[in-house]
Design an enzyme around this catalytic site. Structure first.
Site, short mmCIF file in Angstrom:
data_model
loop_
_atom_site.label_atom_id
_atom_site.label_comp_id
_atom_site.label_asym_id
_atom_site.label_seq_id
_atom_site.Cartn_x
_atom_site.Cartn_y
_atom_site.Cartn_z
N GLY A 230 25.37 21.75 -42.77
CA GLY A 230 24.28 22.02 -43.73
C GLY A 230 23.41 20.79 -43.90
O GLY A 230 23.24 20.01 -42.96
N SER A 231 22.89 20.62 -45.11
CA SER A 231 21.89 19.57 -45.32
C SER A 231 22.52 18.19 -45.52
O SER A 231 23.69 18.07 -45.90
CB SER A 231 21.05 19.90 -46.55
OG SER A 231 21.84 19.72 -47.71
N GLY A 235 25.80 17.03 -47.63
CA GLY A 235 26.79 16.25 -46.88
C GLY A 235 27.14 14.97 -47.62
O GLY A 235 28.31 14.56 -47.67
N CYS A 284 19.38 23.42 -36.57
CA CYS A 284 19.46 21.95 -36.65
C CYS A 284 19.04 21.35 -35.34
O CYS A 284 18.72 20.17 -35.27
CB CYS A 284 20.86 21.43 -36.95
SG CYS A 284 21.94 22.55 -37.68
N GLU A 385 13.18 16.99 -41.91
CA GLU A 385 13.61 18.23 -41.27
C GLU A 385 12.97 19.38 -42.05
O GLU A 385 13.28 19.58 -43.23
CB GLU A 385 15.13 18.37 -41.29
CG GLU A 385 15.59 19.63 -40.59
CD GLU A 385 17.10 19.81 -40.59
OE1 GLU A 385 17.71 19.67 -41.65
OE2 GLU A 385 17.65 20.11 -39.52
C1 UN1 Z 1 22.65 24.74 -35.48
O1 UN1 Z 1 21.46 24.94 -35.50
O2 UN1 Z 1 23.25 24.38 -36.51
O3 UN1 Z 1 22.45 24.64 -29.40
C2 UN1 Z 1 23.52 24.94 -34.32
C3 UN1 Z 1 22.11 25.43 -30.25
C4 UN1 Z 1 23.11 26.40 -30.85
C5 UN1 Z 1 23.74 25.82 -32.05
C6 UN1 Z 1 22.81 25.39 -33.10
N1 UN1 Z 1 24.10 26.70 -29.86
O4 UN1 Z 1 20.97 25.46 -30.67
#
Ligand code: UN1
Length: 495
Positions: A230-231, A235, A284, A385
């Protein structure tokens, strides 16, 4: 789907109501009027009950031979395969991303569960010679204990599976607290493990908010390990509150694609579209920055913007749709706030930048694919982000400058370089501060049998996936077996 259905917590092998007696709704982000299901609004008491159930189940589960635990995981993977299409549809309804992506999410869960099921027949420790004769040295992997798994909404099945599967195979028992935006997907995953024969109390789920049920778990004395995605803010709080528990963190990213002057530009555009706007930028690993060599800046930008303008935004269930909605209203507002900031700070808005409100968009949280150019490395949109469909284009004179820009953020999850030069590629792999570097493909799309995680503020050094993904969930026991029949003192009786 039965709109009025209320789902319960799963504790000690039973589906039970929350002690609070209250529920919350899970809605469709493409149509906020559509209430999918109701879920338990749990609090500390529910968490405590789940921890007690996990404690009761621990001895038996951790004593079961790991290959046997693996059989249950294999069965869960088979059920997931059978239900893949239905689960993908449920996920698109609950989370918004388009069907091909939700199918991928379920597939990622299947893959990691199979990988970890196979680990049941490995779980390697190591042996090494002793400094003394007639003495044997080895390590074995033991479970951490009761672990709390706290997961995000953007990969509602894959990320929980990344954590549940290694935790289970290593013999831990689990309290699972899924994101409040995607509890239905989480419940469906737990139902599958139940069907696969997971013994009662081994895997428990409590739904509800982070503050009311997540944090009490983080602080709970009987919880030995926490795995959180998460963020950064959350964290950091977890790190503070967890005391001496083992903590695995996978936090944000501000991932970069570097496009060199020798790159295949069309390929780079494909990668920037997929990385920037796939999952509506809510990964992420999303490519929220593109650093382009100045010699090819105009060419790349023109093609990239043209493609972004053509992207079909809409309900993820419609096969024509290429980009779904944002997850919720506050996320939508946050995305738009960054557009305003980008404009104020002097970046050039090339396309997008608006909340979509007309016609079919009225009921959902839709945003236009958005691209800024003339972005400099210190601007807020180059630093924060955003977790939305917003890409910042920056210019660089050469590879050194591109890497310098790439590294000028607090995060370090994923990165990518488009180049035909092996020298550029290897330099980027070595010098970009990130847990992942892709060459000639986008920043997204990790595979489950390789480690996943980042450096700097992206985490605390743990990795998920692959063999490394187990480390978060095992304690290493070192064992010395002396078969000399006499007292042998290490460091002393060495002659
Ligand atoms: C995420 O965005 O937390 O490589 C994970 C990727 C995916 C996982 C993303 N398999 O973008």
């Amino acid at each position: 789907m039965n709109e009025s259905k209320t789902y319960k917590n799963y504790i000690g092998g039973k589906w039970v109501e929350s002690a609070t007696g209250t529920t919350f709704n899970s809605i469709n982000p493409a149509n906020k009027e559509e209430i999918l299901v109701k879920l338990q609004k749990s609090d500390e008491k529910d968490g405590d009950m789940a921890v007690d159930a996990a404690e009761d189940a621990f001895e038996k589960w951790s004593s079961m031979p790991a290959p046997k635990r693996g059989e249950i995981l294999f069965k869960a993977a088979r059920i997931l395969e059978e239900q893949k299409e239905e689960l993908a549809k449920t996920m698109t309804k609950e989370m918004g991303k388009i069907l091909i992506e939700t199918r991928g999410d379920v597939q990622e869960a299947i893959d990691i569960i199979k990988l970890m099921a196979g680990e049941g027949r490995r779980l390697y420790g190591h042996t090494t010679p002793s400094e003394l004769p007639n003495k044997f040295c080895m390590t074995i992997n033991l479970p951490v204990g009761i672990v709390a798994l706290i997961t995000p909404w953007n990969f509602p099945m894959a990320i929980p599976a990344w954590k549940i599967a290694p935790a289970l195979i290593a013999g831990n028992t689990i309290v699972f607290k899924p994101a409040s935006d995607t509890p239905l997907c989480a419940i469906k995953l737990v139902e599958i493990f139940e069907k696969a024969g997971i013994p009662k109390g081994v895997l428990n789920i409590v739904t509800g908010s982070g503050t009311s049920v997540g944090m009490p778990l983080v602080k709970h004395k009987k919880i030995r390990g926490i795995s959180f995605t998460g963020s950064v803010e959350t964290g950091q709080i977890i790190t503070k509150e967890a005391g001496l528990k083992r903590v695995g963190l996978e936090l944000g990213g501000k991932n970069v694609i570097i496009v060199m002057d020798d790159a295949n530009i069309d390929l780079a555009v494909d990668g920037a579209i997929w990385g920037g706007f796939g999952t509506t930028g809510q990964r992420c690993t999303a490519a929220s920055r593109v650093v382009v060599h100045e010699k090819v800046g105009d060419k790349f930008t023109e093609k990239f913007v043209e493609r972004a303008k053509k992207l079909k935004v809409g309900d993820g269930l419609d096969p024509e749709t290429e980009m779904g909605p944002a997850i919720n209203e506050s996320q939508l507002k946050k995305i738009h706030k960054y557009t305003e900031i980008g404009k104020e700070e002097g970046a050039t808005l090339l396309t997008g930048g608006k909340i979509l409100t007309e016609g079919k968009f009225t009921q959902g949280f839709f945003y236009e694919p958005t691209i800024f150019s003339d972005v400099t490395k210190d601007m807020t949109i180059a630093q924060d982000e955003i977790f939305g469909p917003t890409v910042a284009i920056m210019a660089a004179e050469n590879l050194e400058e591109a890497i310098h820009i790439a590294n000028s953020v607090e995060y370090g999850l994923s990165s990518s370089i488009y180049t035909e030069s092996i020298n550029n590629a290897f330099k980027a792999i070595e010098k970009i501060e990130a847990g992942l570097t892709y060459v000639n493909s986008s920043t997204i799309g990790s595979e489950v049998h390789l480690p996943f995680g980042g450096v700097k503020n992206t985490g605390n050094g743990t990795r998920e996936g692959g063999i490394k993904g187990i480390e978060e969930f095992v304690e290493t026991k070192t064992a010395y077996i002396d078969y000399s029949g006499r007292l042998q003192r290490a460091q002393i009786d060495i002659e």
